[in-house]
Design a protein around this motif. Sequence first.
Motif, PDB file in Angstrom:
ATOM      1  N   LEU A   1     -19.280  42.810 -66.958  1.00  0.00           N
ATOM      2  CA  LEU A   1     -17.975  43.472 -66.848  1.00  0.00           C
ATOM      3  C   LEU A   1     -17.874  44.191 -65.504  1.00  0.00           C
ATOM      4  O   LEU A   1     -18.871  44.671 -64.961  1.00  0.00           O
ATOM      5  N   PRO A   2     -16.674  44.150 -64.902  1.00  0.00           N
ATOM      6  CA  PRO A   2     -15.396  43.716 -65.512  1.00  0.00           C
ATOM      7  C   PRO A   2     -15.102  42.219 -65.499  1.00  0.00           C
ATOM      8  O   PRO A   2     -13.987  41.811 -65.799  1.00  0.00           O
ATOM      9  N   GLU A   3     -16.088  41.398 -65.147  1.00  0.00           N
ATOM     10  CA  GLU A   3     -15.875  39.941 -65.256  1.00  0.00           C
ATOM     11  C   GLU A   3     -15.776  39.533 -66.723  1.00  0.00           C
ATOM     12  O   GLU A   3     -16.503  40.053 -67.575  1.00  0.00           O
ATOM     13  N   PHE A   4     -14.894  38.599 -67.033  1.00  0.00           N
ATOM     14  CA  PHE A   4     -14.815  37.947 -68.341  1.00  0.00           C
ATOM     15  C   PHE A   4     -14.760  38.901 -69.540  1.00  0.00           C
ATOM     16  O   PHE A   4     -15.606  38.848 -70.438  1.00  0.00           O
ATOM     17  N   PRO A   5     -13.772  39.770 -69.580  1.00  0.00           N
ATOM     18  CA  PRO A   5     -13.568  40.576 -70.802  1.00  0.00           C
ATOM     19  C   PRO A   5     -13.023  39.690 -71.926  1.00  0.00           C
ATOM     20  O   PRO A   5     -12.669  38.533 -71.696  1.00  0.00           O
TER      21      PRO A   5
ATOM     22  N   ALA B   1     -14.408  58.767 -79.865  1.00  0.00           N
ATOM     23  CA  ALA B   1     -14.653  58.548 -78.426  1.00  0.00           C
ATOM     24  C   ALA B   1     -15.055  59.880 -77.758  1.00  0.00           C
ATOM     25  O   ALA B   1     -14.582  60.935 -78.174  1.00  0.00           O
ATOM     26  N   PRO B   2     -15.940  59.832 -76.773  1.00  0.00           N
ATOM     27  CA  PRO B   2     -16.615  58.683 -76.142  1.00  0.00           C
ATOM     28  C   PRO B   2     -17.924  58.305 -76.812  1.00  0.00           C
ATOM     29  O   PRO B   2     -18.754  57.625 -76.183  1.00  0.00           O
ATOM     30  N   ARG B   3     -18.156  58.685 -78.058  1.00  0.00           N
ATOM     31  CA  ARG B   3     -19.438  58.391 -78.720  1.00  0.00           C
ATOM     32  C   ARG B   3     -19.399  57.027 -79.411  1.00  0.00           C
ATOM     33  O   ARG B   3     -19.926  56.846 -80.503  1.00  0.00           O
ATOM     34  N   ILE B   4     -18.706  56.059 -78.754  1.00  0.00           N
ATOM     35  CA  ILE B   4     -18.660  54.679 -79.234  1.00  0.00           C
ATOM     36  C   ILE B   4     -19.049  53.776 -78.062  1.00  0.00           C
ATOM     37  O   ILE B   4     -18.435  53.872 -76.992  1.00  0.00           O
ATOM     38  N   ILE B   5     -20.076  52.951 -78.257  1.00  0.00           N
ATOM     39  CA  ILE B   5     -20.457  52.024 -77.182  1.00  0.00           C
ATOM     40  C   ILE B   5     -20.380  50.597 -77.707  1.00  0.00           C
ATOM     41  O   ILE B   5     -20.413  50.360 -78.919  1.00  0.00           O
TER      42      ILE B   5
ATOM     43  N   VAL C   1      -9.404  46.435 -73.699  1.00  0.00           N
ATOM     44  CA  VAL C   1     -10.271  45.340 -74.145  1.00  0.00           C
ATOM     45  C   VAL C   1     -11.445  45.266 -73.173  1.00  0.00           C
ATOM     46  O   VAL C   1     -11.291  44.831 -72.027  1.00  0.00           O
ATOM     47  N   ASP C   2     -12.610  45.746 -73.616  1.00  0.00           N
ATOM     48  CA  ASP C   2     -13.830  45.709 -72.797  1.00  0.00           C
ATOM     49  C   ASP C   2     -13.590  46.338 -71.422  1.00  0.00           C
ATOM     50  O   ASP C   2     -14.121  45.886 -70.411  1.00  0.00           O
ATOM     51  N   SER C   3     -12.823  47.417 -71.394  1.00  0.00           N
ATOM     52  CA  SER C   3     -12.384  48.012 -70.121  1.00  0.00           C
ATOM     53  C   SER C   3     -13.038  49.364 -69.852  1.00  0.00           C
ATOM     54  O   SER C   3     -12.766  49.995 -68.832  1.00  0.00           O
TER      55      SER C   3
ATOM     56  N   VAL D   1     -23.203  46.932 -71.363  1.00  0.00           N
ATOM     57  CA  VAL D   1     -23.006  47.929 -72.410  1.00  0.00           C
ATOM     58  C   VAL D   1     -22.030  48.955 -71.839  1.00  0.00           C
ATOM     59  O   VAL D   1     -22.254  49.468 -70.739  1.00  0.00           O
ATOM     60  N   ILE D   2     -20.942  49.161 -72.565  1.00  0.00           N
ATOM     61  CA  ILE D   2     -19.889  50.057 -72.057  1.00  0.00           C
ATOM     62  C   ILE D   2     -19.526  51.135 -73.070  1.00  0.00           C
ATOM     63  O   ILE D   2     -19.829  51.024 -74.257  1.00  0.00           O
TER      64      ILE D   2
END
Length: 195
Positions: A111-115, A100-104, A142-144, A135-136
Amino acid sequence: LKVVVLISGGGSNLRSLLEQAEHADFPARIVAVGADREATGLFHAQDFRVPTFTVPYGSFDSREEWGAALVTQLAGWSADLIVLSGMMRLLPQNVLDAFAPRIINTHPAYLPEFPGAHAVRDAIAAGAAQTGASVIVVDSGVDSGPVLARERVAIDPGMGEDALHDRIKTVERRLLAQVIRDIATGAIRLEEYQA
Ligand code: GRF
């Protein structure tokens, strides 16, 4: 920019990325594709002569041991960027500590709708008129993580999950390639997202 893509399933978004990465003007190279199981999508990498590897989750006694084996693999490819594309397993802290943070990650919602693992189904169930693709930067949640790109996708009345997911994937594929371009050119500086 050396990219390793991780998948768990069919890898249709991976295939699109492999196709886009073949263009001479694409400023990144997919050096390997990995999976946490014998994912069917690995054949896409083989079609593009990209090396593949599996770190089967079930072969390890704990998440941490699986994570340590994944870190070893990823380090072995000298990955500059790790792209989760249909990778349906949370990364343990040792993987985040190493990369991290080199992970996407690409996610089929705005997002943040429906993670979470059922974003497309959840948007339909909520009766939403629109959802999206995002893309985060991957963090420990979790998808945060911080959103690097996102775009709205309309939901037609009565639209089924598969049809909506296909519509979303079309947007995901474009956003993901653009974010990777932006990281490669420095337009996006991931070091700004160091926790
Ligand atoms: C994509 O929508 C991705 O965002 C989600 O799962 C789907 C994977 O599809 N995590 P595929 O394996 O690329 O076809």
